[in-house]
Each structure stands twice: as structure tokens, then as C-alpha cells.
Write a protein that holds these residues in place. Structure first.
Motif, PDB file in Angstrom:
ATOM      1  N   LEU A 196      -3.252  -6.509   9.729  1.00  0.00           N
ATOM      2  CA  LEU A 196      -2.290  -7.191   8.870  1.00  0.00           C
ATOM      3  C   LEU A 196      -0.970  -6.420   8.804  1.00  0.00           C
ATOM      4  CD1 LEU A 196      -4.708  -8.207   5.981  1.00  0.00           C
ATOM      5  CD2 LEU A 196      -3.741  -9.709   7.728  1.00  0.00           C
ATOM      6  N   HIS A 197      -1.064  -5.108   8.721  1.00  0.00           N
ATOM      7  CA  HIS A 197       0.141  -4.268   8.712  1.00  0.00           C
ATOM      8  C   HIS A 197       0.955  -4.494   9.971  1.00  0.00           C
ATOM      9  CE1 HIS A 197       2.240  -0.461   9.779  1.00  0.00           C
ATOM     10  NE2 HIS A 197       2.587  -0.488   8.504  1.00  0.00           N
ATOM     11  N   SER A 198       0.294  -4.537  11.111  1.00  0.00           N
ATOM     12  CA  SER A 198       0.977  -4.767  12.385  1.00  0.00           C
ATOM     13  C   SER A 198       1.629  -6.151  12.408  1.00  0.00           C
ATOM     14  CB  SER A 198      -0.007  -4.625  13.538  1.00  0.00           C
ATOM     15  OG  SER A 198       0.614  -4.884  14.784  1.00  0.00           O
ATOM     16  N   PHE A 211       0.915  -8.518   0.467  1.00  0.00           N
ATOM     17  CA  PHE A 211      -0.045  -7.778   1.290  1.00  0.00           C
ATOM     18  C   PHE A 211      -0.948  -6.978   0.376  1.00  0.00           C
ATOM     19  CE2 PHE A 211      -0.580  -3.776   4.091  1.00  0.00           C
ATOM     20  CZ  PHE A 211      -1.784  -4.244   4.616  1.00  0.00           C
ATOM     21  N   LEU A 212      -2.252  -7.263   0.417  1.00  0.00           N
ATOM     22  CA  LEU A 212      -3.254  -6.513  -0.346  1.00  0.00           C
ATOM     23  C   LEU A 212      -4.066  -5.694   0.640  1.00  0.00           C
ATOM     24  CD1 LEU A 212      -4.477  -9.258  -2.861  1.00  0.00           C
ATOM     25  CD2 LEU A 212      -2.656  -7.563  -3.168  1.00  0.00           C
ATOM     26  N   SER A 213      -3.771  -4.417   0.703  1.00  0.00           N
ATOM     27  CA  SER A 213      -4.386  -3.528   1.684  1.00  0.00           C
ATOM     28  C   SER A 213      -5.639  -2.870   1.117  1.00  0.00           C
ATOM     29  CB  SER A 213      -3.377  -2.456   2.091  1.00  0.00           C
ATOM     30  OG  SER A 213      -3.917  -1.582   3.056  1.00  0.00           O
ATOM     31  N   ALA A 214      -6.486  -2.380   2.021  1.00  0.00           N
ATOM     32  CA  ALA A 214      -7.676  -1.633   1.595  1.00  0.00           C
ATOM     33  C   ALA A 214      -7.366  -0.163   1.389  1.00  0.00           C
ATOM     34  CB  ALA A 214      -8.786  -1.786   2.631  1.00  0.00           C
ATOM     35  N   ASP A 215      -6.111   0.221   1.572  1.00  0.00           N
ATOM     36  CA  ASP A 215      -5.726   1.621   1.394  1.00  0.00           C
ATOM     37  C   ASP A 215      -4.369   1.698   0.711  1.00  0.00           C
ATOM     38  OD1 ASP A 215      -3.844   0.927   3.310  1.00  0.00           O
ATOM     39  OD2 ASP A 215      -4.729   2.139   4.907  1.00  0.00           O
ATOM     40  N   ALA A 216      -3.872   2.910   0.573  1.00  0.00           N
ATOM     41  CA  ALA A 216      -2.556   3.117  -0.033  1.00  0.00           C
ATOM     42  C   ALA A 216      -1.495   3.430   1.011  1.00  0.00           C
ATOM     43  CB  ALA A 216      -2.627   4.255  -1.050  1.00  0.00           C
ATOM     44  N   SER A 217      -1.899   3.903   2.178  1.00  0.00           N
ATOM     45  CA  SER A 217      -0.925   4.380   3.162  1.00  0.00           C
ATOM     46  C   SER A 217      -0.111   3.252   3.795  1.00  0.00           C
ATOM     47  CB  SER A 217      -1.630   5.186   4.254  1.00  0.00           C
ATOM     48  OG  SER A 217      -2.574   4.387   4.944  1.00  0.00           O
ATOM     49  N   ARG A 218      -0.740   2.125   4.088  1.00  0.00           N
ATOM     50  CA  ARG A 218      -0.020   1.062   4.796  1.00  0.00           C
ATOM     51  C   ARG A 218       1.022   0.362   3.922  1.00  0.00           C
ATOM     52  NH1 ARG A 218      -5.160   1.110   7.180  1.00  0.00           N
ATOM     53  NH2 ARG A 218      -5.095   1.473   9.433  1.00  0.00           N
ATOM     54  N   GLN A 243       2.644   1.769   1.523  1.00  0.00           N
ATOM     55  CA  GLN A 243       3.704   2.780   1.422  1.00  0.00           C
ATOM     56  C   GLN A 243       4.552   2.794   2.689  1.00  0.00           C
ATOM     57  OE1 GLN A 243       4.520   4.690  -1.127  1.00  0.00           O
ATOM     58  NE2 GLN A 243       2.738   4.848  -2.460  1.00  0.00           N
ATOM     59  N   ALA A 244       3.896   2.680   3.832  1.00  0.00           N
ATOM     60  CA  ALA A 244       4.608   2.686   5.108  1.00  0.00           C
ATOM     61  C   ALA A 244       5.526   1.472   5.222  1.00  0.00           C
ATOM     62  CB  ALA A 244       3.619   2.716   6.271  1.00  0.00           C
ATOM     63  N   LEU A 245       5.071   0.322   4.754  1.00  0.00           N
ATOM     64  CA  LEU A 245       5.904  -0.883   4.804  1.00  0.00           C
ATOM     65  C   LEU A 245       7.151  -0.727   3.936  1.00  0.00           C
ATOM     66  CD1 LEU A 245       3.258  -3.762   4.682  1.00  0.00           C
ATOM     67  CD2 LEU A 245       4.652  -3.057   6.634  1.00  0.00           C
ATOM     68  N   ILE A 246       6.992  -0.074   2.796  1.00  0.00           N
ATOM     69  CA  ILE A 246       8.148   0.190   1.928  1.00  0.00           C
ATOM     70  C   ILE A 246       9.137   1.106   2.635  1.00  0.00           C
ATOM     71  CG2 ILE A 246       8.880   1.355  -0.192  1.00  0.00           C
ATOM     72  CD1 ILE A 246       6.269   0.346  -1.478  1.00  0.00           C
ATOM     73  N   GLU A 247       8.632   2.160   3.219  1.00  0.00           N
ATOM     74  CA  GLU A 247       9.503   3.128   3.902  1.00  0.00           C
ATOM     75  C   GLU A 247      10.241   2.495   5.087  1.00  0.00           C
ATOM     76  OE1 GLU A 247       6.940   6.335   4.959  1.00  0.00           O
ATOM     77  OE2 GLU A 247       6.521   6.901   2.873  1.00  0.00           O
ATOM     78  N   GLN A 303      -6.817   0.912  -3.409  1.00  0.00           N
ATOM     79  CA  GLN A 303      -6.338  -0.259  -2.680  1.00  0.00           C
ATOM     80  C   GLN A 303      -5.034  -0.740  -3.322  1.00  0.00           C
ATOM     81  OE1 GLN A 303     -10.832  -1.763  -1.428  1.00  0.00           O
ATOM     82  NE2 GLN A 303      -9.203  -3.259  -1.710  1.00  0.00           N
ATOM     83  N   GLN A 304      -3.971  -0.704  -2.540  1.00  0.00           N
ATOM     84  CA  GLN A 304      -2.659  -1.054  -3.084  1.00  0.00           C
ATOM     85  C   GLN A 304      -2.098  -2.318  -2.432  1.00  0.00           C
ATOM     86  OE1 GLN A 304      -0.161   2.524  -2.883  1.00  0.00           O
ATOM     87  NE2 GLN A 304      -0.825   3.040  -4.947  1.00  0.00           N
ATOM     88  N   GLY A 305      -1.217  -2.964  -3.183  1.00  0.00           N
ATOM     89  CA  GLY A 305      -0.586  -4.179  -2.696  1.00  0.00           C
ATOM     90  C   GLY A 305       0.915  -4.136  -2.899  1.00  0.00           C
ATOM     91  N   VAL A 306       1.623  -4.930  -2.097  1.00  0.00           N
ATOM     92  CA  VAL A 306       3.079  -5.018  -2.193  1.00  0.00           C
ATOM     93  C   VAL A 306       3.533  -6.450  -1.926  1.00  0.00           C
ATOM     94  CG1 VAL A 306       3.829  -2.667  -1.623  1.00  0.00           C
ATOM     95  CG2 VAL A 306       3.207  -4.246   0.206  1.00  0.00           C
ATOM     96  N   ILE A 307       4.737  -6.746  -2.388  1.00  0.00           N
ATOM     97  CA  ILE A 307       5.402  -8.004  -2.043  1.00  0.00           C
ATOM     98  C   ILE A 307       6.254  -7.755  -0.811  1.00  0.00           C
ATOM     99  CG2 ILE A 307       7.057  -9.759  -2.796  1.00  0.00           C
ATOM    100  CD1 ILE A 307       6.183  -9.180  -5.671  1.00  0.00           C
ATOM    101  N   ILE A 308       6.157  -8.643   0.148  1.00  0.00           N
ATOM    102  CA  ILE A 308       6.909  -8.503   1.394  1.00  0.00           C
ATOM    103  C   ILE A 308       8.376  -8.858   1.163  1.00  0.00           C
ATOM    104  CG2 ILE A 308       7.053  -9.212   3.806  1.00  0.00           C
ATOM    105  CD1 ILE A 308       4.515  -7.621   2.934  1.00  0.00           C
ATOM    106  N   SER A 309       9.260  -8.043   1.702  1.00  0.00           N
ATOM    107  CA  SER A 309      10.694  -8.200   1.465  1.00  0.00           C
ATOM    108  C   SER A 309      11.211  -9.568   1.894  1.00  0.00           C
ATOM    109  CB  SER A 309      11.468  -7.108   2.215  1.00  0.00           C
ATOM    110  OG  SER A 309      11.093  -5.826   1.774  1.00  0.00           O
ATOM    111  N   ALA A 310      10.667 -10.116   2.951  1.00  0.00           N
ATOM    112  CA  ALA A 310      11.156 -11.387   3.486  1.00  0.00           C
ATOM    113  C   ALA A 310      10.585 -12.601   2.759  1.00  0.00           C
ATOM    114  CB  ALA A 310      10.822 -11.479   4.977  1.00  0.00           C
ATOM    115  N   SER A 311       9.772 -12.397   1.752  1.00  0.00           N
ATOM    116  CA  SER A 311       9.166 -13.517   1.033  1.00  0.00           C
ATOM    117  C   SER A 311      10.232 -14.439   0.441  1.00  0.00           C
ATOM    118  CB  SER A 311       8.268 -13.004  -0.097  1.00  0.00           C
ATOM    119  OG  SER A 311       7.824 -14.063  -0.914  1.00  0.00           O
TER     120      SER A 311
END
Length: 250
Positions: free
Chosen positions: A65-67, A78-85, A87-91, A206-214
Motif C-alpha cells: 500500500l505504501h508503494s 492509509f491505515l498501516s500495520a506499523d508506524a514507519s511507513r 512517517q515516511a509518507l509524511i517526510e 499501528q498508525q494512520g494518516v490522511i493522504i495529501s492528495a485526498s
């Protein structure tokens, strides 16, 4: 008579337009969710608080999903099973920083459904790819003393399947998967588990984010607020997860 007919037709047309606008106002939120959380998400979105939102769910591994998001997939959340992805999308500018939230904490259980399976194989998610696997490996090495052979699964759901089919006598699996299976079948073998003390393995955040292009930011924010509501925390506990500020022992 013709004038009256035209008047009623006009009213009917107006009602149809208003109804059409109401239907179109119900926005669709496209959620990319880690496979382990999909069954829980499907239950959560039936809550009356979300009745004015249509949901489209795409489930896969967090890495896939990250890819996809990095390549422009039209997801809103995006509701991930981890915290790293997340965070990476934000960066990398693909997700909104202020939207980052810990929506759930995964819980591990040691499951041995039958004493008739005598092999010494222990199924865990592969720690190279899965946060559940990393926590499982930590616990197994520190606390499981009997001889065993690791069977590495692609993900935490796959680890459950190894035990389900008897390819492994026992496994470290997600509590949520066992609860889901028992809820569907009422088979008591899904109750033959020991809940692992969360102090004995690294937290599965498990962390989630809103996608910038939404294009649906308002409803995306409403959904994220719902994930963090106290009522949702109670539901998560019942379904085998722990909310950020809840107690899994309750």
C-alpha cells in the motif's frame, strides 16, 4: 389542466434534483488498510456515526500500500500495520503531518488449537517485513524455552493459517484474528490461546494518516476523529486490539 400538469411536473423535477444532490453529497472515502485490520475496519464503518460516508476499502500488506501511494494511488486514508511507513509518507510529502494518529495497537497471542499436532514448529510473521514478526521473534527468544523450529509466514494472518492447517503446532498470532474466527464459527479451538503480556514484546503500534492528495479532506478528518473516540476504543478492545490510551487487560 395542462397548466396544473406542468406545475406538478415542475415540483417533481425539483424534488428529483434535490434528492440527487443529497445522494451526491454523500462522499466516498477510499481507505488503504493493512490486511490484519480489514475485518475490524469493516465492523467499525457500520457505526451510525459514519452513516453519511460511503467507504471503499483496499487491503494489502502495508509495504504494498505504501508503494501504491508513492506511485499515485487515489487513496484518502492509509491505515498501516506499523508506524514507519506513515512517517515516511509524511517526510516524502505524500501525507498530512497533522493527521498522523495511532489508531490501534496490535496484541499477540500464543495459539495452540490442538494437542494432537505434535511437531515442534512455531509459526510467526517474518520479522524482516512485519512489525508483528519483530515482536513475535523478541518474545519467542526471550520466553519460549522448549525446543522449536520457526516457520516464517509472509504476514501475521499467514502465521495464523499455518497453525490452522496444522503445518505448525502453535503460533504467535494476532488476537484480533482469533476473535474474528471465533465470532464467525463459534469453534472453541479459537479460544485455546494465551494472551501475551504486552510488557514482554515491543509495542505493535499501528498508525494512520490522511493522504495529501485526498479530495475528501473533511470526511477524512471526521473518520480519523472517529478512530480516536472513546467508544471506538471499547470496540477495538472487544475485537482484539488495544487503543492508544486503553488497557488490554480490561
Amino acid at each position: 389542466m395542462l397548466k396544473l400538469y406542468n406545475t406538478w411536473c415542475g415540483y417533481l423535477l425539483l424534488l428529483l434534483v434535490l434528492f440527487s444532490n443529497c445522494v451526491s453529497a454523500k462522499e466516498t472515502l477510499h481507505i488503504a488498510v493493512a490486511s490484519n485490520f480489514k475485518p475490524v475496519l469493516q465492523k467499525l464503518i457500520t457505526d451510525p456515526a459514519l452513516k453519511n460516508i460511503n467507504f471503499k476499502i483496499s487491503a494489502a500488506s502495508s509495504g504494498v500500500l505504501h508503494s501504491q501511494i508513492m506511485h499515485g494511488a487515489p487513496y484518502d486514508v492509509f491505515l498501516s500495520a506499523d508506524a514507519s511507513r506513515p512517517q515516511a509518507l509524511i517526510e516524502d510529502g505524500f501525507a498530512i503531518k497533522d493527521s498522523l494518529t495511532t489508531y490501534a495497537i496490535g496484541l499477540l497471542a500464543l495459539w495452540q488449537p490442538s494437542s494432537s499436532v505434535m511437531n515442534n514448529k512455531l509459526a510467526i510473521a517474518n520479522p524482516r517485513f512485519s512489525p508483528y514478526g519483530q515482536s513475535s521473534m523478541h518474545y519467542a527468544k526471550a520466553f519460549i524455552k522448549t525446543p522449536y523450529e520457526f516457520v516464517y509466514a509472509n504476514n501475521i494472518t499467514h502465521a495464523f493459517q499455518f497453525v490452522e492447517t496444522g503445518n505448525a503446532a502453535k503460533g504467535l498470532v494476532a488476537l484480533s484474528t482469533l476473535k474474528s474466527a471465533y465470532g464467525k464459527t463459534k469453534n472453541k479451538k479459537y479460544l485455546n490461546y494465551t494472551l501475551i503480556n504486552t510488557k514482554n514484546y515491543p509495542e505493535i503500534t499501528q498508525q494512520g494518516v490522511i493522504i495529501s492528495a485526498s479530495k475528501h479532506l473533511t470526511v477524512a478528518k471526521k473518520f480519523m476523529a472517529f478512530l480516536n473516540a472513546p467508544a471506538t476504543a471499547k470496540t477495538l478492545l472487544a475485537l482484539g486490539y488495544k487503543a492508544k490510551d486503553s488497557d488490554a487487560s480490561k
